[in-house]
Design an enzyme around this catalytic site. Structure first.
Site, PDB file in Angstrom:
ATOM      1  N   GLU A   1       3.338   1.816   5.110  1.00  0.00           N
ATOM      2  CA  GLU A   1       1.916   2.132   5.259  1.00  0.00           C
ATOM      3  C   GLU A   1       1.043   0.907   5.508  1.00  0.00           C
ATOM      4  OE1 GLU A   1      -1.554   4.840   4.694  1.00  0.00           O
ATOM      5  OE2 GLU A   1       0.511   5.029   5.362  1.00  0.00           O
TER       6      GLU A   1
ATOM      7  N   LYS B   1       0.867  -1.174   0.000  1.00  0.00           N
ATOM      8  CA  LYS B   1       0.000   0.000   0.000  1.00  0.00           C
ATOM      9  C   LYS B   1       0.903   1.223   0.000  1.00  0.00           C
ATOM     10  CE  LYS B   1      -3.891   2.256   2.203  1.00  0.00           C
ATOM     11  NZ  LYS B   1      -3.327   3.586   1.892  1.00  0.00           N
TER      12      LYS B   1
ATOM     13  N   ASP C   1       1.921   5.220  -0.052  1.00  0.00           N
ATOM     14  CA  ASP C   1       1.471   6.441   0.608  1.00  0.00           C
ATOM     15  C   ASP C   1       1.748   7.630  -0.300  1.00  0.00           C
ATOM     16  OD1 ASP C   1       0.396   8.013   2.529  1.00  0.00           O
ATOM     17  OD2 ASP C   1       2.052   7.866   3.941  1.00  0.00           O
TER      18      ASP C   1
END
Length: 341
Positions: free
Chosen positions: A168, A34, A36
Protein backbone atom coordinates in the site's frame (compact mmCIF):
# COMPACT_ATOMS: atom_id res chain seq x y z
CA UNK A 1 -18.88 -8.83 5.16
CA UNK A 2 -20.98 -5.84 6.20
CA UNK A 3 -19.59 -4.12 9.29
CA UNK A 4 -22.57 -3.34 11.45
CA UNK A 5 -23.61 -3.59 15.07
CA UNK A 6 -23.65 -1.53 18.22
CA UNK A 7 -21.81 1.73 18.58
CA UNK A 8 -19.42 2.40 21.43
CA UNK A 9 -20.38 5.59 23.28
CA UNK A 10 -18.31 7.49 24.14
CA UNK A 11 -15.38 6.48 21.92
CA UNK A 12 -11.96 7.84 21.04
CA UNK A 13 -11.43 9.15 17.51
CA UNK A 14 -7.97 8.19 16.20
CA UNK A 15 -5.34 10.69 15.09
CA UNK A 16 -5.27 11.00 11.28
CA UNK A 17 -2.48 11.59 8.75
CA UNK A 18 -2.08 13.96 5.79
CA UNK A 19 -1.45 12.52 2.31
CA UNK A 20 1.68 13.76 0.52
CA UNK A 21 3.19 13.14 -2.91
CA UNK A 22 6.79 12.06 -2.37
CA UNK A 23 8.87 10.06 0.06
CA UNK A 24 11.84 11.54 1.93
CA UNK A 25 14.66 10.80 4.40
CA UNK A 26 14.97 12.64 7.71
CA UNK A 27 16.53 12.13 11.13
CA UNK A 28 13.48 13.81 12.67
CA UNK A 29 11.03 11.17 11.42
CA UNK A 30 10.28 7.46 11.74
CA UNK A 31 8.73 5.38 8.96
CA UNK A 32 6.25 2.50 9.16
CA UNK A 33 4.38 0.31 6.68
CA UNK A 34 0.99 1.68 5.66
CA UNK A 35 -1.36 -1.19 6.33
CA UNK A 36 -4.43 -1.84 4.17
CA UNK A 37 -7.12 -2.75 6.67
CA UNK A 38 -9.45 -1.37 9.35
CA UNK A 39 -8.21 1.17 11.90
CA UNK A 40 -9.00 -0.02 15.42
CA UNK A 41 -8.77 1.48 18.92
CA UNK A 42 -8.62 -0.79 21.99
CA UNK A 43 -9.48 0.33 25.52
CA UNK A 44 -8.64 -2.05 28.36
CA UNK A 45 -9.80 -1.09 31.84
CA UNK A 46 -10.37 -3.38 34.83
CA UNK A 47 -10.42 -6.43 32.51
CA UNK A 48 -13.13 -4.83 30.38
CA UNK A 49 -12.13 -4.68 26.70
CA UNK A 50 -13.48 -2.35 24.05
CA UNK A 51 -12.35 -2.92 20.47
CA UNK A 52 -13.85 -0.54 17.92
CA UNK A 53 -13.47 1.21 14.57
CA UNK A 54 -12.51 4.80 13.86
CA UNK A 55 -16.20 5.77 13.98
CA UNK A 56 -16.98 3.82 17.16
CA UNK A 57 -18.34 0.59 15.64
CA UNK A 58 -17.91 -2.39 17.97
CA UNK A 59 -15.39 -4.85 16.47
CA UNK A 60 -15.52 -7.51 19.21
CA UNK A 61 -18.00 -9.78 17.39
CA UNK A 62 -16.46 -9.19 13.95
CA UNK A 63 -12.96 -10.23 15.03
CA UNK A 64 -13.39 -12.62 18.00
CA UNK A 65 -9.87 -14.09 17.64
CA UNK A 66 -8.32 -10.64 18.09
CA UNK A 67 -10.72 -9.85 20.93
CA UNK A 68 -9.72 -13.05 22.72
CA UNK A 69 -6.02 -12.30 22.19
CA UNK A 70 -6.47 -8.91 23.82
CA UNK A 71 -7.31 -10.73 27.05
CA UNK A 72 -3.59 -11.52 27.35
CA UNK A 73 -2.97 -7.85 28.15
CA UNK A 74 -2.94 -7.57 31.95
CA UNK A 75 -2.48 -3.82 32.43
CA UNK A 76 -5.02 -1.09 31.75
CA UNK A 77 -4.14 0.70 28.51
CA UNK A 78 -5.50 2.35 25.36
CA UNK A 79 -3.82 1.39 22.08
CA UNK A 80 -4.21 2.26 18.40
CA UNK A 81 -3.57 0.03 15.40
CA UNK A 82 -4.84 -1.60 12.20
CA UNK A 83 -6.65 -4.90 11.67
CA UNK A 84 -5.40 -6.65 8.54
CA UNK A 85 -5.56 -10.02 6.83
CA UNK A 86 -2.14 -11.05 5.53
CA UNK A 87 -0.94 -13.79 3.20
CA UNK A 88 2.04 -16.09 3.80
CA UNK A 89 4.39 -13.28 2.78
CA UNK A 90 2.87 -10.80 5.21
CA UNK A 91 1.10 -8.76 2.52
CA UNK A 92 -2.31 -7.36 3.59
CA UNK A 93 -5.36 -8.09 1.43
CA UNK A 94 -8.21 -5.64 2.05
CA UNK A 95 -10.78 -7.37 -0.17
CA UNK A 96 -10.27 -10.72 1.54
CA UNK A 97 -10.47 -8.99 4.92
CA UNK A 98 -13.99 -7.84 4.03
CA UNK A 99 -15.14 -11.38 3.22
CA UNK A 100 -12.97 -13.39 5.60
CA UNK A 101 -13.84 -17.07 5.98
CA UNK A 102 -10.81 -18.77 7.60
CA UNK A 103 -8.97 -18.83 4.31
CA UNK A 104 -5.99 -21.14 4.12
CA UNK A 105 -2.70 -19.28 3.99
CA UNK A 106 -4.13 -16.05 5.47
CA UNK A 107 -3.77 -14.77 9.03
CA UNK A 108 -5.84 -12.13 10.81
CA UNK A 109 -3.58 -9.68 12.67
CA UNK A 110 -3.92 -6.57 14.79
CA UNK A 111 -0.82 -4.43 14.24
CA UNK A 112 -0.54 -1.93 17.11
CA UNK A 113 1.50 1.21 16.41
CA UNK A 114 0.66 3.64 19.24
CA UNK A 115 -0.35 3.85 22.89
CA UNK A 116 -2.52 6.61 24.36
CA UNK A 117 -2.74 5.54 27.99
CA UNK A 118 -0.92 3.13 30.33
CA UNK A 119 -1.98 2.10 33.84
CA UNK A 120 -4.77 4.70 33.69
CA UNK A 121 -2.32 7.53 32.98
CA UNK A 122 -2.39 9.38 29.66
CA UNK A 123 0.80 9.26 27.58
CA UNK A 124 -0.62 11.26 24.64
CA UNK A 125 1.65 14.22 25.51
CA UNK A 126 4.82 12.14 25.39
CA UNK A 127 6.85 12.21 22.12
CA UNK A 128 5.96 9.46 19.65
CA UNK A 129 9.36 7.79 19.94
CA UNK A 130 8.85 7.41 23.71
CA UNK A 131 5.31 6.11 23.27
CA UNK A 132 6.49 3.48 20.79
CA UNK A 133 9.28 2.36 23.14
CA UNK A 134 6.72 1.97 25.94
CA UNK A 135 4.30 0.14 23.64
CA UNK A 136 6.95 -2.32 22.49
CA UNK A 137 7.80 -3.06 26.11
CA UNK A 138 4.27 -3.62 27.44
CA UNK A 139 2.43 -5.15 24.43
CA UNK A 140 2.30 -8.96 24.55
CA UNK A 141 2.87 -10.51 21.13
CA UNK A 142 0.34 -13.24 20.36
CA UNK A 143 -0.77 -15.15 17.28
CA UNK A 144 -3.10 -12.27 16.41
CA UNK A 145 -1.45 -9.19 17.98
CA UNK A 146 1.80 -7.65 16.74
CA UNK A 147 3.82 -4.55 17.50
CA UNK A 148 4.17 -2.37 14.37
CA UNK A 149 7.90 -1.93 13.75
CA UNK A 150 9.44 1.25 12.33
CA UNK A 151 12.68 2.41 10.77
CA UNK A 152 14.44 5.68 11.46
CA UNK A 153 15.77 8.18 8.90
CA UNK A 154 15.48 5.98 5.78
CA UNK A 155 12.04 6.56 4.34
CA UNK A 156 13.17 6.15 0.73
CA UNK A 157 14.70 2.74 1.38
CA UNK A 158 11.51 1.48 3.05
CA UNK A 159 9.41 2.84 0.20
CA UNK A 160 11.54 0.97 -2.35
CA UNK A 161 10.89 -2.27 -0.47
CA UNK A 162 7.16 -1.49 -0.41
CA UNK A 163 7.14 -0.88 -4.17
CA UNK A 164 9.00 -4.14 -4.80
CA UNK A 165 6.35 -6.03 -2.83
CA UNK A 166 3.50 -3.97 -4.38
CA UNK A 167 2.15 -3.00 -0.97
CA UNK A 168 0.00 0.00 0.00
CA UNK A 169 2.67 2.56 0.95
CA UNK A 170 4.36 3.94 4.05
CA UNK A 171 3.64 6.25 6.98
CA UNK A 172 6.05 8.99 8.03
CA UNK A 173 5.71 10.20 11.62
CA UNK A 174 7.57 12.98 13.36
CA UNK A 175 9.57 11.57 16.28
CA UNK A 176 8.43 14.19 18.76
CA UNK A 177 4.77 14.27 17.65
CA UNK A 178 2.09 14.15 20.34
CA UNK A 179 -1.08 12.08 19.98
CA UNK A 180 -4.09 14.28 19.14
CA UNK A 181 -7.32 12.23 18.97
CA UNK A 182 -9.57 13.07 16.01
CA UNK A 183 -7.08 15.56 14.55
CA UNK A 184 -5.70 15.32 11.01
CA UNK A 185 -2.10 16.33 11.51
CA UNK A 186 0.89 17.13 9.34
CA UNK A 187 3.10 15.47 11.96
CA UNK A 188 1.90 12.17 10.48
CA UNK A 189 2.08 11.70 6.71
CA UNK A 190 0.88 8.92 4.40
CA UNK A 191 2.75 8.21 1.18
CA UNK A 192 0.98 5.74 -1.07
CA UNK A 193 2.48 3.50 -3.74
CA UNK A 194 -0.96 2.43 -4.92
CA UNK A 195 -3.06 5.56 -5.25
CA UNK A 196 -6.46 5.23 -3.64
CA UNK A 197 -9.13 7.41 -2.10
CA UNK A 198 -12.33 7.11 -0.15
CA UNK A 199 -15.43 8.00 -2.13
CA UNK A 200 -19.17 8.21 -1.51
CA UNK A 201 -21.47 6.14 -3.73
CA UNK A 202 -24.28 8.38 -5.02
CA UNK A 203 -25.79 6.17 -7.73
CA UNK A 204 -25.33 3.41 -10.29
CA UNK A 205 -25.91 2.70 -13.96
CA UNK A 206 -27.69 -0.23 -15.62
CA UNK A 207 -25.74 -3.46 -16.15
CA UNK A 208 -24.82 -4.55 -19.67
CA UNK A 209 -24.51 -8.01 -21.16
CA UNK A 210 -24.51 -10.84 -18.62
CA UNK A 211 -23.46 -8.63 -15.72
CA UNK A 212 -25.80 -8.50 -12.71
CA UNK A 213 -27.23 -5.58 -10.72
CA UNK A 214 -25.34 -2.54 -12.05
CA UNK A 215 -22.78 -1.34 -14.57
CA UNK A 216 -20.80 1.34 -12.72
CA UNK A 217 -20.93 3.21 -9.42
CA UNK A 218 -21.13 7.00 -9.47
CA UNK A 219 -18.76 8.54 -6.94
CA UNK A 220 -18.55 11.82 -5.05
CA UNK A 221 -16.77 13.59 -2.20
CA UNK A 222 -17.79 16.54 -0.08
CA UNK A 223 -16.49 20.04 -0.74
CA UNK A 224 -17.51 21.61 2.53
CA UNK A 225 -21.20 20.74 2.76
CA UNK A 226 -21.75 20.13 -0.97
CA UNK A 227 -21.18 16.89 -2.83
CA UNK A 228 -18.91 16.99 -5.89
CA UNK A 229 -18.87 14.28 -8.55
CA UNK A 230 -15.41 12.67 -8.97
CA UNK A 231 -16.03 9.88 -11.50
CA UNK A 232 -17.50 6.42 -11.81
CA UNK A 233 -16.04 2.96 -11.22
CA UNK A 234 -17.09 0.02 -13.36
CA UNK A 235 -14.24 -2.39 -12.68
CA UNK A 236 -12.93 -4.29 -9.67
CA UNK A 237 -16.10 -6.30 -9.00
CA UNK A 238 -16.45 -10.03 -8.53
CA UNK A 239 -19.93 -11.55 -8.70
CA UNK A 240 -19.93 -11.71 -4.92
CA UNK A 241 -19.03 -8.02 -4.69
CA UNK A 242 -21.81 -7.10 -7.11
CA UNK A 243 -24.29 -8.96 -4.88
CA UNK A 244 -22.95 -7.38 -1.69
CA UNK A 245 -22.88 -3.80 -2.97
CA UNK A 246 -26.34 -4.05 -4.53
CA UNK A 247 -27.75 -5.45 -1.28
CA UNK A 248 -26.56 -2.35 0.56
CA UNK A 249 -27.61 0.12 -2.16
CA UNK A 250 -31.19 -1.08 -2.59
CA UNK A 251 -32.59 0.41 0.67
CA UNK A 252 -30.94 3.76 -0.20
CA UNK A 253 -32.49 4.22 -3.68
CA UNK A 254 -34.06 7.66 -4.05
CA UNK A 255 -35.64 9.65 -6.91
CA UNK A 256 -33.76 12.73 -5.72
CA UNK A 257 -30.39 13.52 -7.26
CA UNK A 258 -28.00 13.98 -4.29
CA UNK A 259 -25.82 16.68 -5.88
CA UNK A 260 -26.08 19.66 -8.22
CA UNK A 261 -23.32 18.71 -10.69
CA UNK A 262 -24.24 17.82 -14.27
CA UNK A 263 -23.10 14.25 -14.82
CA UNK A 264 -22.54 12.57 -18.16
CA UNK A 265 -22.80 8.91 -17.22
CA UNK A 266 -23.70 7.78 -20.77
CA UNK A 267 -26.56 5.78 -19.28
CA UNK A 268 -29.67 5.94 -17.11
CA UNK A 269 -28.69 6.55 -13.48
CA UNK A 270 -30.39 5.24 -10.35
CA UNK A 271 -29.62 7.59 -7.46
CA UNK A 272 -29.02 6.53 -3.87
CA UNK A 273 -28.72 8.48 -0.65
CA UNK A 274 -25.06 9.44 -0.05
CA UNK A 275 -24.35 7.10 2.86
CA UNK A 276 -22.13 4.29 1.52
CA UNK A 277 -18.35 4.83 1.48
CA UNK A 278 -15.98 2.81 -0.69
CA UNK A 279 -12.26 2.71 -1.45
CA UNK A 280 -11.21 3.17 -5.07
CA UNK A 281 -7.84 2.99 -6.76
CA UNK A 282 -7.01 5.38 -9.60
CA UNK A 283 -4.20 6.40 -11.94
CA UNK A 284 -4.38 10.19 -11.59
CA UNK A 285 -6.68 13.13 -10.86
CA UNK A 286 -7.64 15.60 -13.60
CA UNK A 287 -7.62 19.38 -13.14
CA UNK A 288 -11.39 19.18 -12.62
CA UNK A 289 -10.92 16.75 -9.73
CA UNK A 290 -12.09 13.67 -11.65
CA UNK A 291 -10.44 10.32 -10.91
CA UNK A 292 -8.97 8.64 -13.98
CA UNK A 293 -9.48 4.86 -14.31
CA UNK A 294 -11.06 4.36 -10.87
CA UNK A 295 -11.17 0.73 -9.70
CA UNK A 296 -13.44 -0.44 -6.89
CA UNK A 297 -11.47 -1.91 -3.96
CA UNK A 298 -14.18 -2.43 -1.37
CA UNK A 299 -16.80 -0.87 0.88
CA UNK A 300 -15.69 1.10 3.94
CA UNK A 301 -18.49 0.58 6.46
CA UNK A 302 -16.08 1.70 9.16
CA UNK A 303 -16.18 5.31 7.90
CA UNK A 304 -18.88 7.99 7.87
CA UNK A 305 -19.73 9.54 4.51
CA UNK A 306 -19.74 13.07 5.96
CA UNK A 307 -16.02 12.70 6.75
CA UNK A 308 -15.10 12.04 3.09
CA UNK A 309 -13.93 15.54 2.27
CA UNK A 310 -12.10 16.26 -0.98
CA UNK A 311 -9.55 18.50 0.74
CA UNK A 312 -8.44 15.70 3.09
CA UNK A 313 -8.33 13.02 0.39
CA UNK A 314 -6.06 14.91 -2.02
CA UNK A 315 -2.29 14.71 -1.69
CA UNK A 316 -0.21 17.83 -0.98
CA UNK A 317 3.40 18.58 -1.87
CA UNK A 318 5.79 17.04 0.67
CA UNK A 319 8.12 20.03 0.51
CA UNK A 320 5.37 22.29 1.84
CA UNK A 321 5.26 20.24 5.04
CA UNK A 322 8.67 18.85 5.93
CA UNK A 323 10.90 21.99 5.80
CA UNK A 324 8.44 23.94 7.98
CA UNK A 325 8.37 21.15 10.52
CA UNK A 326 12.16 20.98 10.59
CA UNK A 327 12.36 24.71 11.35
CA UNK A 328 9.82 24.31 14.13
CA UNK A 329 11.85 21.42 15.58
CA UNK A 330 15.05 23.49 15.56
CA UNK A 331 13.34 26.45 17.26
CA UNK A 332 11.86 24.14 19.91
CA UNK A 333 15.24 22.55 20.64
CA UNK A 334 16.90 25.98 20.97
CA UNK A 335 14.23 27.16 23.43
CA UNK A 336 14.67 23.94 25.46
CA UNK A 337 18.44 24.45 25.65
CA UNK A 338 18.03 28.07 26.80
CA UNK A 339 15.65 27.02 29.56
CA UNK A 340 18.08 24.35 30.82
CA UNK A 341 20.93 26.86 30.77
Amino acid sequence: MRLSGRKIDPYIKPMLATAVHTVFDSEDWVFELKLDGYRAITEIKSKKILLYSRNGLDFSTHYPSIYESLKNIRENMIIDGEIVLVDRNGKPDFQRLQNRKNEAGYTLLYYVFDILSYKNKSVKDRPLIQRKALLQKVLPVTHHIRYSEHVEKEGKKLFRLVKARKMEGIMAKKKDSLYKPGYRTKDWLKIKFHRSQEAIIIGFTKPKGSRKHFGALLLAQYQGKKLKYIGHAGTGFSEKKLDEVMLQMKPLITPKKPLQDDINANDVVTWIKPQLVCEVGYSEITKDGILRHPVFKGLRNDKNSTAVQQKTEQEIETKTVVPAIRKTTIRTLRKTKKKKA
